[in-house]
Design a protein around this motif. Sequence first.
Motif, PDB file in Angstrom:
ATOM      1  N   GLN A 163     -33.520 -30.149 -20.362  1.00 57.52           N
ATOM      2  CA  GLN A 163     -33.769 -30.095 -21.979  1.00 57.52           C
ATOM      3  C   GLN A 163     -32.988 -29.425 -22.456  1.00 57.52           C
ATOM      4  OE1 GLN A 163     -36.348 -32.445 -21.264  1.00 57.52           O
ATOM      5  NE2 GLN A 163     -37.174 -31.680 -23.219  1.00 57.52           N
ATOM      6  N   LEU A 164     -32.241 -28.053 -21.851  1.00 60.48           N
ATOM      7  CA  LEU A 164     -31.032 -27.438 -22.596  1.00 60.48           C
ATOM      8  C   LEU A 164     -30.018 -28.398 -22.698  1.00 60.48           C
ATOM      9  CD1 LEU A 164     -30.341 -24.738 -23.458  1.00 60.48           C
ATOM     10  CD2 LEU A 164     -29.446 -24.264 -21.191  1.00 60.48           C
ATOM     11  N   LEU A 165     -29.687 -29.199 -21.755  1.00 59.92           N
ATOM     12  CA  LEU A 165     -28.499 -30.084 -21.850  1.00 59.92           C
ATOM     13  C   LEU A 165     -28.783 -31.255 -23.130  1.00 59.92           C
ATOM     14  CD1 LEU A 165     -27.443 -30.680 -18.016  1.00 59.92           C
ATOM     15  CD2 LEU A 165     -26.299 -29.306 -19.770  1.00 59.92           C
ATOM     16  N   LEU A 166     -29.891 -31.721 -22.954  1.00 57.34           N
ATOM     17  CA  LEU A 166     -30.137 -32.717 -24.086  1.00 57.34           C
ATOM     18  C   LEU A 166     -30.188 -32.060 -25.533  1.00 57.34           C
ATOM     19  CD1 LEU A 166     -33.243 -34.640 -22.442  1.00 57.34           C
ATOM     20  CD2 LEU A 166     -31.030 -35.500 -22.895  1.00 57.34           C
ATOM     21  N   VAL A 167     -30.724 -30.827 -25.615  1.00 58.44           N
ATOM     22  CA  VAL A 167     -30.546 -30.131 -27.258  1.00 58.44           C
ATOM     23  C   VAL A 167     -29.079 -29.981 -27.251  1.00 58.44           C
ATOM     24  CG1 VAL A 167     -30.974 -27.924 -28.370  1.00 58.44           C
ATOM     25  CG2 VAL A 167     -32.648 -28.984 -26.913  1.00 58.44           C
ATOM     26  N   GLY A 168     -28.225 -29.555 -26.174  1.00 66.93           N
ATOM     27  CA  GLY A 168     -26.760 -29.244 -26.444  1.00 66.93           C
ATOM     28  C   GLY A 168     -26.085 -30.498 -26.889  1.00 66.93           C
ATOM     29  N   LEU A 169     -26.216 -31.632 -26.132  1.00 70.76           N
ATOM     30  CA  LEU A 169     -25.542 -33.049 -26.478  1.00 70.76           C
ATOM     31  C   LEU A 169     -26.362 -33.504 -27.771  1.00 70.76           C
ATOM     32  CD1 LEU A 169     -24.360 -35.607 -25.609  1.00 70.76           C
ATOM     33  CD2 LEU A 169     -26.316 -36.378 -24.660  1.00 70.76           C
ATOM     34  N   GLY A 170     -27.425 -33.264 -28.177  1.00 70.73           N
ATOM     35  CA  GLY A 170     -27.872 -33.626 -29.559  1.00 70.73           C
ATOM     36  C   GLY A 170     -26.852 -32.938 -30.643  1.00 70.73           C
ATOM     37  N   PHE A 210     -24.277 -31.285 -30.655  1.00 69.68           N
ATOM     38  CA  PHE A 210     -22.788 -31.864 -30.311  1.00 69.68           C
ATOM     39  C   PHE A 210     -22.563 -33.029 -31.372  1.00 69.68           C
ATOM     40  CE2 PHE A 210     -19.682 -34.500 -28.580  1.00 69.68           C
ATOM     41  CZ  PHE A 210     -18.504 -33.847 -29.088  1.00 69.68           C
ATOM     42  N   LEU A 211     -23.622 -34.041 -31.204  1.00 67.84           N
ATOM     43  CA  LEU A 211     -23.619 -35.319 -31.884  1.00 67.84           C
ATOM     44  C   LEU A 211     -23.945 -35.074 -33.239  1.00 67.84           C
ATOM     45  CD1 LEU A 211     -25.092 -37.884 -29.190  1.00 67.84           C
ATOM     46  CD2 LEU A 211     -22.672 -37.547 -29.756  1.00 67.84           C
ATOM     47  N   GLY A 212     -24.954 -34.080 -33.501  1.00 71.79           N
ATOM     48  CA  GLY A 212     -25.414 -34.096 -34.943  1.00 71.79           C
ATOM     49  C   GLY A 212     -24.282 -33.255 -35.783  1.00 71.79           C
ATOM     50  N   LEU A 250     -20.381 -37.880 -41.869  1.00 66.50           N
ATOM     51  CA  LEU A 250     -20.829 -38.368 -43.132  1.00 66.50           C
ATOM     52  C   LEU A 250     -20.450 -37.704 -44.294  1.00 66.50           C
ATOM     53  CD1 LEU A 250     -24.754 -38.534 -41.547  1.00 66.50           C
ATOM     54  CD2 LEU A 250     -23.394 -40.435 -42.477  1.00 66.50           C
ATOM     55  N   MET A 251     -20.197 -36.363 -44.101  1.00 66.16           N
ATOM     56  CA  MET A 251     -19.751 -35.734 -45.391  1.00 66.16           C
ATOM     57  C   MET A 251     -18.419 -36.161 -45.636  1.00 66.16           C
ATOM     58  SD  MET A 251     -21.263 -31.679 -44.853  1.00 66.16           S
ATOM     59  CE  MET A 251     -20.973 -31.330 -46.503  1.00 66.16           C
ATOM     60  N   GLY A 252     -17.630 -36.497 -45.003  1.00 65.13           N
ATOM     61  CA  GLY A 252     -16.478 -37.045 -45.245  1.00 65.13           C
ATOM     62  C   GLY A 252     -16.270 -38.430 -45.890  1.00 65.13           C
ATOM     63  N   VAL A 253     -17.265 -39.235 -45.332  1.00 65.33           N
ATOM     64  CA  VAL A 253     -17.516 -40.637 -45.955  1.00 65.33           C
ATOM     65  C   VAL A 253     -18.172 -40.563 -47.623  1.00 65.33           C
ATOM     66  CG1 VAL A 253     -18.809 -42.737 -45.761  1.00 65.33           C
ATOM     67  CG2 VAL A 253     -17.805 -41.854 -43.822  1.00 65.33           C
ATOM     68  N   ILE A 254     -19.114 -39.688 -47.374  1.00 67.54           N
ATOM     69  CA  ILE A 254     -19.822 -39.495 -48.678  1.00 67.54           C
ATOM     70  C   ILE A 254     -18.822 -38.930 -49.688  1.00 67.54           C
ATOM     71  CG2 ILE A 254     -21.622 -38.036 -49.898  1.00 67.54           C
ATOM     72  CD1 ILE A 254     -23.332 -38.080 -47.505  1.00 67.54           C
ATOM     73  N   TYR A 255     -17.922 -37.933 -49.561  1.00 65.71           N
ATOM     74  CA  TYR A 255     -17.053 -37.503 -50.597  1.00 65.71           C
ATOM     75  C   TYR A 255     -16.055 -38.515 -50.811  1.00 65.71           C
ATOM     76  CZ  TYR A 255     -18.740 -32.945 -50.839  1.00 65.71           C
ATOM     77  OH  TYR A 255     -19.400 -31.813 -51.203  1.00 65.71           O
ATOM     78  N   ALA A 256     -15.678 -39.476 -49.925  1.00 69.64           N
ATOM     79  CA  ALA A 256     -14.675 -40.357 -50.326  1.00 69.64           C
ATOM     80  C   ALA A 256     -15.308 -41.668 -51.022  1.00 69.64           C
ATOM     81  CB  ALA A 256     -14.296 -41.055 -48.851  1.00 69.64           C
ATOM     82  N   LEU A 257     -16.592 -41.708 -50.852  1.00 70.08           N
ATOM     83  CA  LEU A 257     -17.191 -42.996 -51.742  1.00 70.08           C
ATOM     84  C   LEU A 257     -17.778 -42.581 -52.906  1.00 70.08           C
ATOM     85  CD1 LEU A 257     -19.571 -44.561 -48.666  1.00 70.08           C
ATOM     86  CD2 LEU A 257     -17.460 -45.487 -50.087  1.00 70.08           C
ATOM     87  N   LEU A 305     -30.911 -33.657 -35.175  1.00 68.58           N
ATOM     88  CA  LEU A 305     -31.195 -33.393 -36.360  1.00 68.58           C
ATOM     89  C   LEU A 305     -31.157 -31.608 -36.742  1.00 68.58           C
ATOM     90  CD1 LEU A 305     -34.327 -35.928 -37.102  1.00 68.58           C
ATOM     91  CD2 LEU A 305     -31.963 -36.187 -37.989  1.00 68.58           C
ATOM     92  N   GLY A 306     -31.409 -31.086 -35.784  1.00 69.57           N
ATOM     93  CA  GLY A 306     -31.377 -29.567 -35.978  1.00 69.57           C
ATOM     94  C   GLY A 306     -29.817 -28.949 -36.111  1.00 69.57           C
ATOM     95  N   SER A 307     -28.820 -30.130 -35.596  1.00 68.31           N
ATOM     96  CA  SER A 307     -27.680 -29.538 -35.805  1.00 68.31           C
ATOM     97  C   SER A 307     -26.955 -30.286 -37.057  1.00 68.31           C
ATOM     98  CB  SER A 307     -26.494 -30.006 -34.602  1.00 68.31           C
ATOM     99  OG  SER A 307     -25.429 -29.731 -34.841  1.00 68.31           O
TER     100      SER A 307
END
Length: 128
Positions: A3-10, A12-14, A21-28, A76-78
């Motif tokens: 579970q700890l590894l899954l939280v960490g992976l999530g 990282f991806l988050g 997303l922030m880069g894309v939004i500011y560009a658009l 989502l937490g990240s």
Amino acid sequence: MRQLLLVGLGGFLGALARYGLMGVIYALFPFPPRFPVATLLVNLLGSLLLGIATGIGEFRGAIDASVRSLLIIGFLGSMTTYSTFVGESFALLRLGEWVLLGLNLATHLTLGFIAFWLGWLMSQTLWG
């Protein structure tokens, strides 16, 4: 440990998703630089995704502990802790805990702003 590894992976991806997303939004959407439109949109997206995941878990029973650790807590937490804040506030609303809901909203916003301000003042005092 899994579970700890899954939280960490999530997490990282988050974090990567938020950054991208922030880069894309500011560009658009070249809003005035003083208005944090990207943060607003990422937080709203995170809240929407948390609502969907919570609803699926509640109504379909389709969210197991591993998916919860990876997607809800990690990703989502990240990507946005705001979605967690909104989800917990919504839970208080559903329970009819009006006083606790108001207290939660007011203290998060007020004390969060004060904590940020105090940190800013400390940085100016220590390193300014």
